[in-house]
Design a protein around this motif. Structure first.
Motif, mmCIF file in Angstrom:
data_model
loop_
_atom_site.group_PDB
_atom_site.id
_atom_site.type_symbol
_atom_site.label_atom_id
_atom_site.label_comp_id
_atom_site.label_asym_id
_atom_site.label_seq_id
_atom_site.Cartn_x
_atom_site.Cartn_y
_atom_site.Cartn_z
ATOM 1 N N LEU A 106 2.943 -2.693 16.043
ATOM 2 C CA LEU A 106 3.833 -2.728 14.882
ATOM 3 C C LEU A 106 3.717 -1.394 14.152
ATOM 4 O O LEU A 106 2.739 -1.149 13.446
ATOM 5 C CB LEU A 106 3.453 -3.912 13.990
ATOM 6 C CG LEU A 106 4.487 -4.322 12.959
ATOM 7 C CD1 LEU A 106 4.344 -5.800 12.628
ATOM 8 C CD2 LEU A 106 4.386 -3.497 11.701
ATOM 9 N N ASP A 107 4.704 -0.538 14.370
ATOM 10 C CA ASP A 107 4.661 0.833 13.854
ATOM 11 C C ASP A 107 5.270 0.865 12.439
ATOM 12 O O ASP A 107 6.419 0.487 12.247
ATOM 13 C CB ASP A 107 5.447 1.745 14.801
ATOM 14 C CG ASP A 107 5.287 3.215 14.467
ATOM 15 O OD1 ASP A 107 5.257 3.549 13.256
ATOM 16 O OD2 ASP A 107 5.205 4.034 15.400
ATOM 17 N N LEU A 108 4.478 1.345 11.476
ATOM 18 C CA LEU A 108 4.920 1.365 10.071
ATOM 19 C C LEU A 108 5.725 2.611 9.725
ATOM 20 O O LEU A 108 6.021 2.849 8.552
ATOM 21 C CB LEU A 108 3.695 1.275 9.142
ATOM 22 C CG LEU A 108 3.032 -0.077 8.847
ATOM 23 C CD1 LEU A 108 3.987 -0.971 8.064
ATOM 24 C CD2 LEU A 108 2.568 -0.795 10.088
ATOM 25 N N GLY A 109 6.056 3.407 10.746
ATOM 26 C CA GLY A 109 6.627 4.742 10.523
ATOM 27 C C GLY A 109 7.884 4.795 9.672
ATOM 28 O O GLY A 109 8.165 5.820 9.047
ATOM 29 N N ARG A 110 8.635 3.705 9.635
ATOM 30 C CA ARG A 110 9.872 3.761 8.843
ATOM 31 C C ARG A 110 9.622 3.492 7.364
ATOM 32 O O ARG A 110 10.529 3.656 6.538
ATOM 33 C CB ARG A 110 10.901 2.768 9.399
ATOM 34 C CG ARG A 110 11.438 3.242 10.762
ATOM 35 C CD ARG A 110 12.273 2.184 11.445
ATOM 36 N NE ARG A 110 13.554 1.956 10.779
ATOM 37 C CZ ARG A 110 14.419 1.003 11.149
ATOM 38 N NH1 ARG A 110 14.119 0.200 12.165
ATOM 39 N NH2 ARG A 110 15.554 0.844 10.500
ATOM 40 N N LEU A 111 8.419 3.061 7.034
ATOM 41 C CA LEU A 111 8.081 2.823 5.617
ATOM 42 C C LEU A 111 7.271 4.024 5.130
ATOM 43 O O LEU A 111 6.054 3.992 5.086
ATOM 44 C CB LEU A 111 7.277 1.527 5.486
ATOM 45 C CG LEU A 111 7.979 0.265 6.010
ATOM 46 C CD1 LEU A 111 7.028 -0.928 6.012
ATOM 47 C CD2 LEU A 111 9.202 -0.061 5.151
ATOM 48 N N ASP A 112 7.962 5.105 4.788
ATOM 49 C CA ASP A 112 7.264 6.371 4.551
ATOM 50 C C ASP A 112 7.579 6.994 3.192
ATOM 51 O O ASP A 112 7.449 8.198 3.014
ATOM 52 C CB ASP A 112 7.590 7.364 5.669
ATOM 53 C CG ASP A 112 9.066 7.725 5.708
ATOM 54 O OD1 ASP A 112 9.852 7.163 4.901
ATOM 55 O OD2 ASP A 112 9.451 8.560 6.548
ATOM 56 N N ARG A 113 7.961 6.182 2.213
ATOM 57 C CA ARG A 113 8.405 6.729 0.935
ATOM 58 C C ARG A 113 7.383 6.558 -0.186
ATOM 59 O O ARG A 113 6.653 5.574 -0.223
ATOM 60 C CB ARG A 113 9.713 6.040 0.457
ATOM 61 C CG ARG A 113 10.851 6.026 1.452
ATOM 62 C CD ARG A 113 11.190 7.406 1.987
ATOM 63 N NE ARG A 113 11.523 8.351 0.909
ATOM 64 C CZ ARG A 113 11.510 9.687 1.031
ATOM 65 N NH1 ARG A 113 11.164 10.246 2.189
ATOM 66 N NH2 ARG A 113 11.828 10.450 0.016
ATOM 67 N N VAL A 114 7.375 7.520 -1.094
ATOM 68 C CA VAL A 114 6.774 7.317 -2.413
ATOM 69 C C VAL A 114 7.865 6.653 -3.241
ATOM 70 O O VAL A 114 8.879 7.271 -3.552
ATOM 71 C CB VAL A 114 6.321 8.650 -3.044
ATOM 72 C CG1 VAL A 114 5.860 8.436 -4.482
ATOM 73 C CG2 VAL A 114 5.213 9.283 -2.200
ATOM 74 N N ILE A 115 7.693 5.387 -3.568
ATOM 75 C CA ILE A 115 8.776 4.595 -4.163
ATOM 76 C C ILE A 115 8.873 4.830 -5.660
ATOM 77 O O ILE A 115 9.943 4.801 -6.248
ATOM 78 C CB ILE A 115 8.530 3.087 -3.913
ATOM 79 C CG1 ILE A 115 8.443 2.815 -2.408
ATOM 80 C CG2 ILE A 115 9.632 2.250 -4.537
ATOM 81 C CD1 ILE A 115 8.011 1.403 -2.089
ATOM 82 N N GLU A 116 7.722 5.071 -6.298
ATOM 83 C CA GLU A 116 7.708 5.080 -7.759
ATOM 84 C C GLU A 116 6.498 5.897 -8.203
ATOM 85 O O GLU A 116 5.437 5.814 -7.589
ATOM 86 C CB GLU A 116 7.520 3.613 -8.203
ATOM 87 C CG GLU A 116 8.056 3.261 -9.552
ATOM 88 C CD GLU A 116 7.935 1.743 -9.813
ATOM 89 O OE1 GLU A 116 7.871 0.951 -8.832
ATOM 90 O OE2 GLU A 116 7.875 1.365 -10.983
ATOM 91 N N VAL A 117 6.692 6.685 -9.260
ATOM 92 C CA VAL A 117 5.568 7.423 -9.841
ATOM 93 C C VAL A 117 5.483 7.057 -11.310
ATOM 94 O O VAL A 117 6.494 7.063 -12.008
ATOM 95 C CB VAL A 117 5.757 8.950 -9.673
ATOM 96 C CG1 VAL A 117 4.729 9.715 -10.491
ATOM 97 C CG2 VAL A 117 5.645 9.341 -8.204
ATOM 98 N N GLU A 118 4.299 6.678 -11.770
ATOM 99 C CA GLU A 118 4.126 6.305 -13.178
ATOM 100 C C GLU A 118 3.160 7.327 -13.773
ATOM 101 O O GLU A 118 1.979 7.315 -13.483
ATOM 102 C CB GLU A 118 3.590 4.867 -13.247
ATOM 103 C CG GLU A 118 3.816 4.217 -14.592
ATOM 104 C CD GLU A 118 2.934 4.831 -15.654
ATOM 105 O OE1 GLU A 118 3.464 5.516 -16.570
ATOM 106 O OE2 GLU A 118 1.719 4.653 -15.569
ATOM 107 N N ARG A 119 3.735 8.209 -14.612
ATOM 108 C CA ARG A 119 2.993 9.393 -15.047
ATOM 109 C C ARG A 119 1.792 9.072 -15.920
ATOM 110 O O ARG A 119 0.721 9.644 -15.742
ATOM 111 C CB ARG A 119 3.912 10.343 -15.829
ATOM 112 C CG ARG A 119 5.137 10.811 -15.056
ATOM 113 C CD ARG A 119 5.815 11.981 -15.767
ATOM 114 N NE ARG A 119 5.005 13.181 -15.650
ATOM 115 C CZ ARG A 119 4.982 13.965 -14.579
ATOM 116 N NH1 ARG A 119 5.739 13.685 -13.530
ATOM 117 N NH2 ARG A 119 4.202 15.016 -14.542
ATOM 118 N N SER A 120 1.970 8.205 -16.929
ATOM 119 C CA SER A 120 0.911 8.076 -17.931
ATOM 120 C C SER A 120 -0.368 7.504 -17.313
ATOM 121 O O SER A 120 -1.466 7.852 -17.730
ATOM 122 C CB SER A 120 1.376 7.226 -19.117
ATOM 123 O OG SER A 120 1.543 5.891 -18.737
#
Lengths: 481, 481
Positions: A95-109
């Protein structure tokens, strides 16, 4: 083995895809690849694009009794992604996870980022850099390995002290188990029962598939300082590292290379043992930290002829100093393994951790055992040692061995050496792995190391979360009947 | 309920002993004690002197279906030591670890000590001091609570950053489960499967009885510095703590008291919010650390009229400064609860942790919810907030509430307030506990917080290690049928 039509669009049985998902990257894997031996290839490779698709795959696999091997970067050196299944299983799906390769959200504080498990090191760093952040987790496999793989195997990272494992950078984890989604709450700390994240970290795919995590990121460092110290005496160098580890200075780097390791990496050819100490900060200049560190180094006979090298902002290190040479060699090493293996040389690394009181005996015992077995099996051999991480209560030593292989017998020779090394590590109070994971290769020694009833506990959780027994069978515990 | 003759020498059914093992120390416990209500008293109290005796007790209890409640210092504020069992059980035995109170072994080079679980804070510190060491784990219950209790409940300690929980000071754990002894290897770090210690930490007695642990100790600090900063604005004070938590300076203390908390503790009566920042080291003077910390404080509007106070060697803090007043009030607070409760005042504390992005809303929401419910239930009330620990990704806020009780209805009133507070904490993204544990009081909210399948995992491990279902039933998970 045929998947149902509803899953067909994300599952392949193509020859090349199966070959690429057969092995990890240890010496035996590389040699089997050279020999064209892909007997262990999975029957199918799935490339799901969502958690829902992963759920569907696990549902089908559980019903059809197909082993599921989660696949990140394929860089396991412990047989973590190579399923050995018997006839209780209908086959194996990678089961290759290669297609799930994003930084979805960044929470700065909160310096937090939600990252998909299939993102490789460079992919997630590139996306984080757009926000001015970095995870600063740089295992040697950084280029290919993935966040999900790091979490599943408790990977060791950039920092030599305090935040040594990916565990310490983890805020919450989402996984898909055959029994449904597992998602912990985003929390900076908690005392509510045992930590669910710490149950999932290191589970190596036997409970389910990690699909994303909230990770603790940080601004890129603005201040850095590195010093390269030389020691004539290894024991005194070790004592200086112990003093640094117990000082509360928390260096970001504190890597001791013995004289063989220093020569192998082109850091020092004069027979000295080399300690690379570094600090980094996004907040403050580092003079007081480094000055005290160098006092501790000098107290133990270390000399630092070039002095510390301070850098600000993006300034890069000089490849001519010890730290620069080390960094380049560190990155090149895995490539070198392939080249040397192709030349008939057996070369591999193994690593452990032990308390300071056990170190001298472990170091001597492991080196003697590996030298003896190399001499016996290969006629000769070379072994070197470095520290990758250090703690107030002990170091994480990392050993490299090189021996001449006999054509056709190399894998057996490697296994003989690996076995002797592992026996020595366990006999001398070490852990079978500080950050390479257990997989299938380390399991016999892992079973000797863990608390007896803990094996029952792991097996019980596996049964609860994976009643079909399909998740990465053979890793950590026996597959259930 | 009668124990077999072979165990009789270490088991008592004396009235006073049973009364002393009935309750913990929260408001409800104290009030029930005042009322002479000891309906929940255990039938028997065991005081084993060895692991072998504990095994024997667990064997008998498993066969006879007697609930076993491990008892350390009896300071639980979450109903952790009060068994509520139905008629599936023959009765309840409180297992008091008090006779296992020794520091068995000290290993200097690794800064490690092997300590029995029944040792209280003062007992183990006195024994460690003979070797020049300290554990530096000072929960508010320090005087009475025990190492085993700290481990079983993931207690919060002295350090405001990095090593916040007892978890971080743990090298290995030995426990007796109904299925046999569980003992992890002494290791400074490991990546071999999920950490067995992290599975046991926070298990609150449901898997077995922790009997000893190797702990990470340290030399007594030689250098200390404390500063007390005042802020007119709470939000800016919070921002300064966030900056400190993300600075990499790692202060040993970083406690923010809001103006009500500061007044309640006699730290500042002028309506300012107070931040106590401290560093300590056994290795180096601390000027650069404190100077940078005070820059960050000043950047956010904090003023520090008395400046930092440096101390060397054993020099004690001045009770007249903010930190001294705070320390004294901190130690007195649990006594005050008893006194106030006896005067008809409902007083209690609760705590949580959340990421920085959720804090403002959580803080506002929790305070509003508790004020509203106090007004409704008691006619009036007071609530204050401080931070006990801080992380780069969020603080651990700690709330104190005080309200007038109505004679005879106090426990119901307390439960109504507690419920509203807990609902608000969970609704706003907090954890139901950062370091007070779950016990029986927090369980409904704990179940809302944890990953769904994690409840199944806990239950499965409990079944594997405690097949008779006798270990602390009702805590963390439902007792099995």
């Amino acid at each position: 083995l045929k998947p149902p039509g509803s899953l067909a669009h994300s599952i392949s049985d193509g020859h090349e895809t199966r070959v690429r998902h057969t092995y990890g990257r240890n010496y035996r894997d590389v040699m089997r690849g050279f020999r064209g031996d892909f007997a262990a290839a999975p029957d199918l490779v799935a490339s799901p694009a969502s958690d829902a698709e992963i759920s569907d795959v696990l549902d089908w696999a559980s019903r059809a009794k197909v082993a599921v091997v989660p696949f990140g970067g394929g860089t396991s050196v412990v047989g973590g992604i190579e399923a050995e299944v018997d006839d209780r299983y209908q086959g194996v799906l990678s089961l290759d996870l290669g297609r799930l390769d994003r930084v979805i959200e960044v929470e700065r504080s909160s310096l937090s980022a939600r990252i998909q498990a299939g993102a490789t090191g460079p992919m997630l760093e590139t996306q984080l850099a757009e926000h001015g952040f970095t995870l600063r987790h740089f295992p040697q496999s950084f280029e290919f390995s993935t966040l999900g793989g790091w979490l599943a195997t408790r990977a060791g990272g950039h920092f030599a002290t305090v935040y040594t494992h990916i565990d310490d950078l983890t805020q919450s984890i989402r996984a898909i188990t055959p029994r449904g989604p597992w998602e912990s709450r985003r929390l900076p700390g908690s005392g509510a029962g045992p930590s669910p994240d710490r149950w999932m970290l290191g589970s190596e795919g036997i409970f389910g598939v990690i699909t994303e995590a909230w990770m603790r990121v940080r601004p890129r460092p603005q201040f850095r300082v590195t010093a390269t110290a030389h020691f004539a005496n290894f024991e005194r160098a070790v004592q200086s590292v112990r003093a640094l580890s117990q000082s509360g200075l928390y260096p970001s780097n504190c890597r001791l290379l013995d004289k063989r390791e220093a020569a192998l990496n082109g850091v020092a050819m004069d027979g000295t043992h080399v300690l690379i100490v570094a600090f980094e900060s996004a907040d403050h200049p580092l003079q007081p930290w480094m000055e005290r560190a160098l006092e501790l180094v000098a107290d133990h006979g270390g000399v630092c002829p070039k002095g510390p090298r301070y850098r600000e902002r993006g300034e890069r290190g000089d490849a001519e100093d010890g730290a620069g040479a080390w960094r380049d060699a560190f990155i090149d090493a895995p490539y070198l393994l392939n080249v040397m293996a192709s030349m008939g040389v057996i070369v591999d690394t193994f690593e452990t951790a032990c308390t300071w009181d056990r170190f001298e005996e472990l170091h001597r015992g492991v080196i003697a055992a590996v030298r003896d077995v190399m001499k016996e099996t290969c006629g000769a051999g070379f072994i070197s040692c470095r520290f990758t991480h250090v703690y107030p209560d002990g170091p994480a030593p990392y050993f490299t061995f090189v021996a001449p292989g006999r054509f056709g017998a190399e894998i057996d020779q490697w296994m003989t050496i690996k076995k002797a090394a592992s026996d020595a590590v366990i006999a001398h109070g070490g852990t079978i792995t500080h950050h390479h994971a257990v997989g299938r290769v380390h399991r016999p020694w892992y079973e000797r190391q863990r608390p007896g009833p803990f094996g029952d506990a792991l097996q019980a959780v596996k049964r609860a979360l994976d009643p079909g027994g399909v998740m990465n069978p053979g890793v950590l515990v026996d597959p259930d009947a």
